[in-house]
Design a protein around this motif. Structure first.
Motif, PDB file in Angstrom:
ATOM      1  N   UNK A 145       0.801  -1.223   0.000  1.00 31.83           N
ATOM      2  CA  UNK A 145       0.000   0.000   0.000  1.00 31.83           C
ATOM      3  C   UNK A 145       0.832   1.272   0.000  1.00 31.83           C
ATOM      4  N   UNK A 151      -2.345   1.486  -5.891  1.00 32.82           N
ATOM      5  CA  UNK A 151      -3.574   2.262  -6.003  1.00 32.82           C
ATOM      6  C   UNK A 151      -4.046   2.294  -7.437  1.00 32.82           C
ATOM      7  N   UNK A 158     -11.211  -2.007 -10.317  1.00 33.19           N
ATOM      8  CA  UNK A 158     -12.557  -1.630  -9.898  1.00 33.19           C
ATOM      9  C   UNK A 158     -13.273  -0.863 -10.996  1.00 33.19           C
ATOM     10  N   UNK A 197     -15.122   8.929  -9.293  1.00 36.10           N
ATOM     11  CA  UNK A 197     -14.155   8.858  -8.193  1.00 36.10           C
ATOM     12  C   UNK A 197     -12.962   8.004  -8.606  1.00 36.10           C
ATOM     13  N   UNK A 198     -13.244   6.818  -9.104  1.00 31.89           N
ATOM     14  CA  UNK A 198     -12.155   5.913  -9.476  1.00 31.89           C
ATOM     15  C   UNK A 198     -11.315   6.503 -10.603  1.00 31.89           C
ATOM     16  N   UNK A 201      -9.031   9.098  -9.285  1.00 31.62           N
ATOM     17  CA  UNK A 201      -7.937   8.474  -8.555  1.00 31.62           C
ATOM     18  C   UNK A 201      -6.899   7.867  -9.488  1.00 31.62           C
TER      19      UNK A 201
ATOM     20  N   UNK B  18     -14.596   0.405  -0.091  1.00 38.91           N
ATOM     21  CA  UNK B  18     -13.770  -0.508  -0.890  1.00 38.91           C
ATOM     22  C   UNK B  18     -12.629   0.200  -1.583  1.00 38.91           C
ATOM     23  N   UNK B  19     -12.667   1.538  -1.667  1.00 40.84           N
ATOM     24  CA  UNK B  19     -11.520   2.213  -2.275  1.00 40.84           C
ATOM     25  C   UNK B  19     -10.486   2.634  -1.240  1.00 40.84           C
ATOM     26  N   UNK B  21      -8.264   1.294   1.047  1.00 37.33           N
ATOM     27  CA  UNK B  21      -7.785  -0.023   1.452  1.00 37.33           C
ATOM     28  C   UNK B  21      -6.697   0.037   2.500  1.00 37.33           C
ATOM     29  N   UNK B  22      -6.013   1.164   2.585  1.00 40.11           N
ATOM     30  CA  UNK B  22      -4.964   1.235   3.585  1.00 40.11           C
ATOM     31  C   UNK B  22      -5.426   2.159   4.695  1.00 40.11           C
ATOM     32  N   UNK B 268      -5.652  10.347  -1.751  1.00 36.60           N
ATOM     33  CA  UNK B 268      -6.657   9.343  -2.145  1.00 36.60           C
ATOM     34  C   UNK B 268      -7.867   9.357  -1.213  1.00 36.60           C
ATOM     35  N   UNK B 272     -11.769  10.254  -2.078  1.00 41.23           N
ATOM     36  CA  UNK B 272     -12.816   9.279  -1.789  1.00 41.23           C
ATOM     37  C   UNK B 272     -13.856   9.876  -0.846  1.00 41.23           C
TER      38      UNK B 272
END
Lengths: 407, 351, 553
Positions: A145, A151, A158, A197-198, A201, B18-19, B21-22, B268, B272
């Protein structure tokens, strides 16, 4: 009751039957045609090279070295591919979140482009990565991570699922599975928000990948604002690719387009062109600020600086201007060329950051130029995408609405 | 499409969680990692180095690497500059003709075992570990082969087995971690005849290096390379000539690599957290705009309809009244006519 | 149509902007100067005289002096083409010389100076180019005022050492009387009369007065030396033109490269045994802590004095200025007193004598002598800032016999006496005391034992230094030279062997002490490298030991 379901399943079966017939027809249309021959050659070559790749390793098909670990499969297939597949989230956001219902017809083609784009990215990764069967490891075994790449990977996976789910209604309509489709349609807004959002990111994180190597990237391209640059450029890349793709579809799939699409094209080009011009202007401004913040003006006179200006003036400022003129004059041709210029510009930017301005300090003997096999495999992957688009667009209600559904 | 608020928020929650994760993302802090206590390191002193390549030999033997084409005591190989490769975790390069140097100067290249390694930070499957011995080790059993570590390493050390199709690995110096665990010395250190390579605790090595500089100020450049570069490395260098003359970059700065991506990764959770609110807000705004537009339209339609119906009614009543009057006149006329006719008939019969 | 034109118009503007950027970028590239040869030259004169009048508007000019001298020579023109002759001044102890400035005596006015350069330079260039010859720039400013050049200076400073000085004084001697004409070059300045005069017996280096920069009336050493040296050479060459058949040395060089080019410098004839300059200097000095008190009968010695053989040291050095860096007076007279003084920049006598990293101090100079290859093998590895053992001090600071000079005995005589008693190395221990061969048999894994020729090495080291007085004094005790290898232990006939202290490497308690293997290699290989011994070479492992097995890992 049983009688109803019997009829219902009969309808489903008959739809499946029809679907299969559509598929065969589409395949025949695609491959038994003047251009279809070229597709077959490319695909055959691609398959041969795939075998080579997995028998001789990366050394057998690429010019990658210990100094240059990432080549065009990352620079073009991954970075450019993801940037250009941004059409999906941009269009769906415009329609579902910002309420531009008049572009509704453009959503499905954009989603399909996006979906195929990301699928191809995953295909390309399978070639580039040393042990592709281990790609799930970061998610199931050990989560790294601290890594930006983690990421990126998580968000891409996803988002690919999101795109798949956004694409499914069209496929389900084609297959006649009404109930499932209805359930999926209900999720559209959530999926769109999730998708934005994804996308934010992972588009920005692709830029963040290079934050870790300031000593290897030329100072004009390296900036702590890299994630912002990547995200903003993905937005206008998305607009441009949708405009470009609609122009292409009009040319090659005109017969499959319905009236809404035909009439709405001009509106789409104008609307998206206006938006792209605005975002390009903003991007240009932040790029200038980026130079100013680090006081890199003097670098603009060096050879790399000239190249940077070519990218900035010729492929950011110029299309911004062209879009504005095209929108004002309602000239679709200029808008189309502006779109092409922007798309090339985004590709140029990604290639600059990953290949050209990367390792700029190394002597030319240690620099990288792709092997012809790498280029061939990239062409093969893009061809797969084009062929898939063709087949799907001719079978499924992408460029037109399915007569049975009107919601 | 209609979706209940509860359902909507529920989906968002799942999407959001779920986004993220850490859960241990540190915000920008002033934490500085100066190495595990007692972690080891190696001090390489090129003033003592004679370029004999015994270190390369030791490394090759300990790690069971393939034998090179030319043997290790063939020093003609130093005529060319080399870099690490999958078959050579470490190489020695010779530099001639450096200003103010009495003779050729040597440089040993190998992984620097940074305190905060860029490779470990960049690996998305945690294949690298900064061990307590100071060594940065690599686990080829989880490596996917993405080669991001090669991009990240500022010293350009990791090498890749590109020619292996199914089992390619990253190859780099391990500081002989298995030997360190047994209390032995790394292979290169073991074989160096002049102790140009000194093994010890990193903190002690820095003191030793300072002492050497203090004792012989005209033989050493007053800088320990690796003390602070990229946040500090476990492999330290002393040199008699400027480091940049040996191709060692002096512009890497002292920021450790993980610090460089901390900001981006830290953003991040912010995205989110905020994006759902922002985007839902935009959606609500656009919905509201639509609603208002619809209401205004309805109102305009209603007004128009009302006006039209009022007009119609008026017209109708007018026409009806007219018709009635006409009717009445017609009836009266007809009655009169009928009465007249009857009177006529009566007159005719009466006679 | 209108819209398309505006499109093209703007595209054109963008293109122009890009091209402008390209050209401004190119402007930074080094320009090729016309007629300039690349590489290193010894005759580059930087003309930046305008900086006297304010910040420079254009870059300074790199003027190639020899190029111009040679060109003028070919046209049978001489220095007076550009340099004006001074007016004769009878009050000066020297003849009139050429002004070093270009076509002027003084820098009066900014515009005037600029005009002189521009007009005169360009006029000559134009004249030559009109005659069809290759000439310098005529019009374009940037051709002289270059931003970047690819010529760099290879100028080496020239030192008038005692050999050259002797040749000069011989050449200018009066052939009949044999008297030297020192006034030709040496003079002093009278501040009240503001005139130069010759003071016999007070001659010293030019640099005692003429410093690196010109201060008001006092010109820099560069200007002074060019005026004095070059002009005199020029006159002599002029006078003897046509008289000599060539090949005979009439005078020194007039061209820049003649003095300042390294190769030419190395070809200057050196006189082997230069007779001692006569300047009333002492032969032997007694350096005492509290200075001389000529009135007292017996000097009050507060600590061990140093008898100093001044005459011998004159032989060891090429110039006086190496020690007498400000004047030929005694160090302690006014500058480096025991307690320090303003005149000596507060550098006390102790520091002036002992500062080990200053070549100008006694110890500093002795330290640099240890860089000789006969000494360097051991002395390179002795840290400069080491603590010196007391016995070393006593070599110079000799214990005065009888407590000091006798009544009426001159200090110099006493010093001479002391010097006689100083011990010097003559030979080493007898052969029985020195083991002939040592078999180094430890650590045998890959390599076999080493047959170390111990006695041969000891004898070689001794023979290397026995003729050197400096080395001889400091190695007077026979056991001192053994400390070359048997270090960090007292001077003795039976010193400890290497394995007594060197064992396991990387000992935390002794981080600076190498292990046994490295101790051998650092000492042996280090010494061989410093002494320029080719065989055994540092990487010639088999030169010393045979390979018998595999490395121990």
């Amino acid at each position: 009751m049983p009688r109803e379901s019997a009829t219902a399943s009969k309808t489903v079966l008959s739809s499946f039957d029809q679907a299969l017939k559509d598929l065969v027809k589409a395949l025949r249309e695609t491959f038994i045609s003047p251009f279809g021959f070229v597709y077959i050659i490319i695909i055959l070559l691609g398959l041969i090279l795939t075998i080579l790749r997995f028998t001789k390793g990366l050394a057998g098909v690429t010019n990658l070295s210990d100094y240059n670990a990432w080549g065009i499969w990352i620079g073009f297939d991954l970075l450019t591919g993801v940037a250009l597949a941004a059409g999906g989230f941009v269009t769906s956001a415009a329609v579902y979140i910002f309420g531009y219902k008049k572009y509704h017809f453009a959503v499905r083609p954009a989603i399909l482009t996006g979906f195929l784009g990301y699928a191809l990215v995953i295909v390309a990764l399978n070639y580039d990565v040393g042990r592709p069967w281990r790609m799930p490891y970061p998610f199931i075994l050990q989560q790294g991570t601290t890594s930006v790449l983690f990421e990126v990977g998580a968000c891409v996976v996803l988002y690919f699922l999101v795109l798949f789910m956004e694409f499914c209604p069209a496929a389900l309509e084609w297959l006649g599975l009404k109930k499932l489709r209805k359930q999926l349609i209900k999720l559209t807004l959530v999926l769109t928000i999730f998708g934005v959002i994804l996308s934010t990111l992972h588009q920005s994180s692709l830029g963040s990948l290079f934050l870790i190597a300031p000593s290897k990237l030329h100072p004009l391209w390296y900036s702590s604002y890299l994630p912002i640059f990547f995200f903003v450029s993905s937005v206008f890349a998305g607009f441009s690719i949708v405009i470009f793709e609609s122009a292409l579809s009009h040319r090659f799939f005109g017969d499959k387009m319905d009236e809404a699409l035909q009439k709405g094209r001009e509106d789409l080009a104008l609307g998206f062109g206006k938006a792209a011009s605005l975002v390009l202007a903003g991007y240009f401004a932040v790029k200038i600020f980026g130079i100013s913040v680090d006081n890199h003006w003097h670098l603009l006179g060096t050879p790399y600086g000239i190249w940077f200006l070519v990218e900035l003036l010729g492929f950011v400022a110029l299309p911004c201007f062209l879009y504005a003129v095209g929108v004002r004059d309602r000239n679709l041709t200029i808008i189309k060329w502006a779109a092409i210029c922007t798309v090339i510009g985004v590709m140029l930017n990604r290639l600059n950051i990953s290949l050209i301005a990367f390792n700029w300090h190394l002597p030319s003997a240690d620099r990288y130029f792709p092997h012809w096999m790498e280029i061939a495999i990239s062409v093969f992957i893009v061809t797969l995408g084009i062929v898939a688009f063709r087949i799907i667009a001719s079978m499924m209600p992408i460029l037109h609405d399915h007569p049975d559904y009107n919601d | 499409m209609s979706i209940s608020r509860r359902k909507f928020l529920g989906w968002l929650g799942v999407a959001g969680i779920s986004t993220v994760l850490d859960k241990r993302v540190y915000a920008a802090s002033n934490k500085h990692f100066s190495g595990y206590p007692d972690s080891g390191g190696v001090l390489y002193d090129n003033v003592l180095c004679i370029g004999c390549r015994d270190c390369e030999n030791g490394c090759n033997q300990v790690n069971e690497l393939p034998q090179p084409d030319k043997p290790f005591d063939d020093l003609s190989i130093l005529d060319n500059k080399r870099r690490t490769s999958p078959k050579a975790y470490t190489v020695v390069n010779r530099y001639d003709g450096i200003k103010d140097a009495k003779g050729p100067v040597y440089r040993k290249i190998q992984c620097n075992h940074c305190l905060e390694p860029a490779c470990a930070s960049s690996c998305f499957v945690k294949a690298y570990t900064k061990t307590e011995t100071g060594a940065v080790t690599y686990d080829s059993s989880v490596c996917v082969g993405c080669r991001y570590c090669m991009i990240a390493c500022p010293f350009e050390i990791p090498t890749y087995e590109y020619d292996k199709a199914l089992t390619p690995r990253i190859m780099k110096c391990t500081m002989c971690y298995p030997r360190l665990l047994k209390g032995k010395l790394p292979g290169c250190v073991q074989l160096c005849p002049t102790e140009a390579l000194t093994f010890g605790k990193r903190t002690q090595l820095i003191k030793t290096a300072r002492e050497r500089i203090r004792k012989y100020p005209d033989r050493y450049i007053d800088h320990i390379y690796g003390e602070h570069e990229m946040g500090g490395t476990s492999w330290l260098y002393l040199s008699g000539v400027p480091f940049r003359d040996l191709g060692m970059r002096e512009d890497l700065g002292i920021t450790p690599a993980p610090e460089l991506t901390k900001g981006a990764l830290g953003s991040v959770p912010i995205i989110v957290g905020l994006w759902p609110a922002v985007l839902t807000g935009m959606y609500a705004l656009s919905k509201r705009k639509e609603k208002i537009a619809r209401e205004e339209k309805e109102e305009a339609v209603a007004t128009a309809l009302a006006k039209a119906s009022a007009e119609a009614e008026e017209k109708l009543s007018k026409v009806l009244t007219e018709a009635e009057v006409k009717n009445q006149t017609a009836i009266e006329g007809a009655v009169k006519k009928a009465l007249g006719k009857v009177a006529d008939n009566q007159t005719k019969e009466g006679t | 149509m209108k819209k398309r034109r505006s499109l093209i118009g703007l595209a054109g503007i963008l293109l122009t902007v890009t091209i402008v950027f390209i050209y401004t970028g190119r402007a930074h590239l080094a320009q090729e100067p016309s007629g300039y040869s690349k590489g290193k030259r010894a005759d580059i004169v930087t003309i930046d005289i305008m900086s006297k009048f304010g910040p420079l508007e254009r870059s300074e000019v790199m003027f190639l002096h020899d190029l111009h001298t040679e060109t003028l020579e070919k046209k049978k023109k001489d220095c007076t083409t550009c340099h004006l002759m001074e007016k004769e001044d009878p009050s000066l102890p020297r003849p009139a010389r050429l002004s070093l400035k270009f076509k002027r005596h003084k820098d009066l006015d900014k515009q005037e100076v600029m005009d002189i350069y521009h007009n005169e330079c360009m006029a000559c260039h134009k004249e030559m180019s009109d005659e069809g010859e290759k000439a310098g720039p005529i019009e374009a400013c940037g051709e002289c005022h270059l931003k970047e050049t690819n010529v760099s200076s290879s100028q080496q400073p020239i030192i008038l050492d005692k050999s050259l000085h002797f040749r000069h004084s011989e050449a200018n001697k009066d052939t009949e009387t044999g008297e030297g004409d020192c006034a030709l070059c040496h003079h002093e300045y009278n501040k009240s009369t503001k005139k130069l005069f010759y003071a016999k017996g007070k001659e010293g280096s030019c640099r005692y007065c003429h410093k690196m920069v010109t201060e008001e009336n006092r010109i820099s050493v560069r200007l002074a030396s060019h005026q004095a040296c070059v002009d005199c050479h020029r006159k002599k060459l002029d006078q003897n033109k046509g008289k000599t058949s060539g090949g005979e040395h009439v005078a020194g060089p007039v061209k820049c490269s003649g003095c300042h080019d390294l190769k030419n410098q190395q070809e200057i004839e050196r006189v082997k045994d230069v007779p001692r300059i006569k300047r009333n200097q002492p032969d032997i000095v007694l350096i005492q802590a509290n200075g001389r008190n000529p009135d007292k009968q017996k000097s009050t010695l507060k600590m061990n004095p140093v008898p100093f053989d001044h005459r011998a040291h004159e032989q060891y050095n090429d110039t006086c200025i190496e020690c007498h860096h400000e004047s030929l007076d005694s160090c302690t007279k006014t500058c480096h007193t025991q307690r320090g003084s303003r005149d000596g920049a507060d550098i006390q006598l102790e520091r002036a004598m002992h500062q080990i990293d200053a070549k100008i101090s006694c110890m500093g100079c002795h330290e640099t002598k240890q860089q000789d290859k006969n000494c360097a093998g051991c002395h390179t590895f002795m840290a400069k800032n080491r603590k010196h053992i007391e016995s070393t001090c006593l070599v110079c600071h000799m214990t005065p016999s009888g407590g000091g000079p006798e009544n009426g005995q001159k200090p110099e005589v006493f010093a001479g006496m002391l010097l006689q008693t100083r011990s010097v190395l003559k030979d080493t221990y007898s052969d029985e005391d020195i083991p002939e061969k040592i078999i180094i048999g430890e650590l045998m894994y890959q390599y076999g034992p080493v047959e170390f020729p111990h006695r041969k090495i000891v004898k070689t080291l001794v023979s290397n230094i026995v003729d050197n007085r400096l080395a001889g004094y400091f190695h007077a005790e026979k056991g001192t030279i053994c400390q070359a290898c048997h270090h960090n232990s007292p001077e003795t006939k039976k010193p400890p062997n290497c394995t007594s202290c060197h064992g396991r490497p990387f000992d935390e308690k002794n981080p600076l002490r190498p292990g046994l293997k490295a101790a051998y290699h650092q000492k042996c290989i280090g010494c061989h490298e410093e002494m320029n011994i080719e065989k055994p070479s540092p990487t010639g492992c088999a030169d010393c030991h045979k390979i018998v097995g595999l490395p121990q890992l």
